[in-house]
Design a protein around this motif. Sequence first.
Motif, PDB file in Angstrom:
ATOM      1  N   UNK A 153      -7.758   2.203  15.096  1.00 53.00           N
ATOM      2  CA  UNK A 153      -8.651   1.064  14.847  1.00 53.00           C
ATOM      3  C   UNK A 153      -7.851  -0.091  14.248  1.00 53.00           C
ATOM      4  N   UNK A 154      -8.066  -1.322  14.739  1.00 50.54           N
ATOM      5  CA  UNK A 154      -7.218  -2.452  14.320  1.00 50.54           C
ATOM      6  C   UNK A 154      -7.271  -2.755  12.830  1.00 50.54           C
ATOM      7  N   UNK A 155      -8.385  -2.470  12.174  1.00 49.47           N
ATOM      8  CA  UNK A 155      -8.493  -2.784  10.755  1.00 49.47           C
ATOM      9  C   UNK A 155      -8.253  -1.571   9.862  1.00 49.47           C
ATOM     10  N   UNK A 156      -7.783  -0.475  10.470  1.00 53.71           N
ATOM     11  CA  UNK A 156      -7.364   0.695   9.693  1.00 53.71           C
ATOM     12  C   UNK A 156      -5.846   0.783   9.680  1.00 53.71           C
ATOM     13  N   UNK A 157      -5.235   1.060  10.849  1.00 53.78           N
ATOM     14  CA  UNK A 157      -3.771   1.139  10.900  1.00 53.78           C
ATOM     15  C   UNK A 157      -3.193   0.547  12.175  1.00 53.78           C
ATOM     16  N   UNK A 158      -4.050   0.092  13.090  1.00 51.54           N
ATOM     17  CA  UNK A 158      -3.593  -0.556  14.327  1.00 51.54           C
ATOM     18  C   UNK A 158      -2.570   0.278  15.079  1.00 51.54           C
ATOM     19  N   UNK A 159      -2.766   1.595  15.096  1.00 48.75           N
ATOM     20  CA  UNK A 159      -1.884   2.463  15.858  1.00 48.75           C
ATOM     21  C   UNK A 159      -0.737   3.068  15.084  1.00 48.75           C
ATOM     22  N   UNK A 160      -0.543   2.702  13.838  1.00 44.62           N
ATOM     23  CA  UNK A 160       0.539   3.272  13.031  1.00 44.62           C
ATOM     24  C   UNK A 160       0.314   4.764  12.834  1.00 44.62           C
ATOM     25  N   UNK A 161       1.412   5.519  12.696  1.00 46.63           N
ATOM     26  CA  UNK A 161       1.335   6.958  12.476  1.00 46.63           C
ATOM     27  C   UNK A 161       2.017   7.372  11.168  1.00 46.63           C
ATOM     28  N   UNK A 162       2.380   6.406  10.358  1.00 43.75           N
ATOM     29  CA  UNK A 162       2.988   6.703   9.065  1.00 43.75           C
ATOM     30  C   UNK A 162       2.639   5.580   8.101  1.00 43.75           C
ATOM     31  N   UNK A 163       2.496   5.924   6.835  1.00 44.54           N
ATOM     32  CA  UNK A 163       2.215   4.910   5.830  1.00 44.54           C
ATOM     33  C   UNK A 163       2.748   5.384   4.479  1.00 44.54           C
ATOM     34  N   UNK A 164       2.895   4.439   3.562  1.00 42.30           N
ATOM     35  CA  UNK A 164       3.331   4.773   2.212  1.00 42.30           C
ATOM     36  C   UNK A 164       2.644   3.855   1.219  1.00 42.30           C
ATOM     37  N   UNK A 165       2.299   4.427   0.079  1.00 43.70           N
ATOM     38  CA  UNK A 165       1.809   3.656  -1.062  1.00 43.70           C
ATOM     39  C   UNK A 165       2.891   3.686  -2.142  1.00 43.70           C
ATOM     40  N   UNK A 166       3.188   2.523  -2.700  1.00 37.57           N
ATOM     41  CA  UNK A 166       4.182   2.397  -3.763  1.00 37.57           C
ATOM     42  C   UNK A 166       3.521   1.719  -4.951  1.00 37.57           C
ATOM     43  N   UNK A 167       3.685   2.300  -6.136  1.00 35.95           N
ATOM     44  CA  UNK A 167       3.142   1.731  -7.370  1.00 35.95           C
ATOM     45  C   UNK A 167       4.292   1.591  -8.350  1.00 35.95           C
ATOM     46  N   UNK A 168       4.498   0.391  -8.854  1.00 35.87           N
ATOM     47  CA  UNK A 168       5.597   0.112  -9.784  1.00 35.87           C
ATOM     48  C   UNK A 168       5.000  -0.492 -11.042  1.00 35.87           C
ATOM     49  N   UNK A 169       5.214   0.172 -12.175  1.00 34.17           N
ATOM     50  CA  UNK A 169       4.673  -0.276 -13.450  1.00 34.17           C
ATOM     51  C   UNK A 169       5.840  -0.567 -14.385  1.00 34.17           C
ATOM     52  N   UNK A 170       6.077  -1.846 -14.636  1.00 31.98           N
ATOM     53  CA  UNK A 170       7.193  -2.244 -15.492  1.00 31.98           C
ATOM     54  C   UNK A 170       7.017  -3.721 -15.860  1.00 31.98           C
ATOM     55  N   UNK A 171       7.645  -4.167 -16.947  1.00 33.55           N
ATOM     56  CA  UNK A 171       7.493  -5.568 -17.361  1.00 33.55           C
ATOM     57  C   UNK A 171       7.937  -6.577 -16.319  1.00 33.55           C
ATOM     58  N   UNK A 172       8.875  -6.190 -15.420  1.00 30.27           N
ATOM     59  CA  UNK A 172       9.381  -7.140 -14.422  1.00 30.27           C
ATOM     60  C   UNK A 172       8.615  -7.070 -13.100  1.00 30.27           C
ATOM     61  N   UNK A 173       7.446  -6.432 -13.077  1.00 26.98           N
ATOM     62  CA  UNK A 173       6.709  -6.244 -11.821  1.00 26.98           C
ATOM     63  C   UNK A 173       6.418  -7.567 -11.128  1.00 26.98           C
ATOM     64  N   UNK A 174       5.952  -8.568 -11.869  1.00 29.37           N
ATOM     65  CA  UNK A 174       5.621  -9.851 -11.247  1.00 29.37           C
ATOM     66  C   UNK A 174       6.861 -10.514 -10.656  1.00 29.37           C
ATOM     67  N   UNK A 175       7.992 -10.378 -11.332  1.00 31.31           N
ATOM     68  CA  UNK A 175       9.225 -10.965 -10.818  1.00 31.31           C
ATOM     69  C   UNK A 175       9.740 -10.276  -9.568  1.00 31.31           C
TER      70      UNK A 175
END
Length: 242
Positions: A153-175
């Motif tokens: 479905x185009x608004x789910x993954x548009x045919x992709x078969x792999x994905x990753x979520x990355x979460x970074x928590x640190x004072x320099x996150x905005x930079x």
Amino acid sequence: MFPRIKTTSLEAVLINTAGGITGGDDMRITAGVGAGAALTLTTQTAERAYHAQPGEVGQLQTKLNVAAGSHVNWLPQETILFQSCALSRHLDVELAPDATALLVEPLVFGRLAMGETVTQGRFHDRIVLRRNGTELYRDAMRFDGDMQAQLDRPHVAAGARALVSVIYVAPDARGQLAPLRAMLPPQAGASVIGDDLLLLRILAADAYELRRSLIPILNRLTQNCPPQNRLTQGTLPRCWMI
């Protein structure tokens, strides 16, 4: 296993001696990082969610507690979902007020190079991040039935078969936001919540393309940890490179 690395941090490699997860399995991982310490957790290879019998769901629960002034890198390799899998996966992270973290959850829906498809399966995923008991971030993903059709479905993954979520928590996150956006492929996005929480998601055609995009990003983020917490020369654990 605890490989020898040339830093003051500890690296631990998780090993699933069963070779994967199937219906009825119940795996729980708990790790704590003491005050002022640094821990990198990874996996020996990709985790696998195999065919499950009707009514049986495999469970994988991970809890991380990160104390004051400490850092955790949660860097498991991909979880590969196979035809007729049934997996419920939870990641719960509790941070002290000044703790930092890099959390990664790669996911692959069948191995494209092997001609695998996932037209039937169940995958429920939840990530919860708290700081000093207050919830900072919650993400949930749910696939039931024909995963391939849902991913197309185009608004789910548009045919992709792999994905990753990355979460970074640190004072320099905005930079880090602008440099990381410049590194992203077209099917990806990054944003910052508050001043120190960076979120990133990448979609890719397969696991190989996902790694091509992900590894440079992870190398950058591990290199930007506090000096005492960095991985050796800013590189990922060796098992990621095999």
